[in-house]
Design an enzyme around this catalytic site. Sequence first.
Site, PDB file in Angstrom:
ATOM      1  CB  CYS A  96       6.915  11.468  -3.503  1.00 37.35           C
ATOM      2  SG  CYS A  96       7.005   9.713  -3.934  1.00 37.35           S
TER       3      CYS A  96
ATOM      4  CB  CYS B 199       2.873   6.398   1.166  1.00 38.17           C
ATOM      5  SG  CYS B 199       2.159   6.669  -0.470  1.00 38.17           S
TER       6      CYS B 199
END
Length: 272
Positions: free
Chosen positions: A188, A74
């Site tokens: 992302c 992440c």
Amino acid sequence: MSTPRILLFDSGMGGLTVARAVRAQLPNAHLVYAADNAGFPYGAWKEDALVKRIVMVMGRLIERVEPHIAVIACNTASTIALAQLREAYKVPFVGTVPAIKPAAAQTKSGIIGVLATPGTVSREYTHALIHTYAYHCKVFLHGAKRLAEIAEQKLKGRPVDLEELRLEVSPVFRKRDGQKTDVVVLGCTHYPLLVEDIERVAPWQVKYIDPAPAIARRVADVLDETPLADASTAVPPDGTVLLTSARGQAADSLAAYAAMGFQIPEFLDLSV
Ligand code: DGL
């Protein structure tokens, strides 16, 4: 020798794109995926609260999984909490940060787009990457508010609203002095799930950079230098997905995790 046990962590389903690459790189590894879906989306959190949350959740996960290595799959978490995690726990961590360095090496026009969460685009870490590696480029950073959620909906089998998607990605397609964006960083881990859809709505073709294969190679390298101790307790089996909210236990969510290789759900109750 014991099998390497790898914990992959994200706020939701995005880290599954990294898990897929790690599985391809290390087919015999024992993989446990953890989604802090009670905190999803991380992109909207305030920095201090998010760091505390990530350090707390990771402590619980390390206790439960006893990983040989933890992958913070992440960008939003890595760009803010990697240093604190390394300070708090002795397990080796591999993080995920926007692939600005490879983008700067690959652009020919000198114009790079970075799609990431609002959290990641506001981080000093991200700006430092640009100053260090892409100082000679024009970099358009865009904090997309809805892309991670759209990616999760897609993985749950819902149709993607292409008009909404077009509005979310168009800020990184730019022209300057007769040149245009030719590389877009998927900053992302959710976004590679949408890459075919993004290609459909993009105003022109570009190269998209998904960092997952590079992260998987880094995981393999770190594991080569990591002693593989046996776990002291019964840990979740390979293919487990740990969830922090019962919301993720809905049938469409579980089917999405299962389709990406994590068929065994387990609820991690953070309140006890
Ligand atoms: N998958 C995450 C990332 O790489 C974040 C999505 C979110 O929780 O906002 O940044």
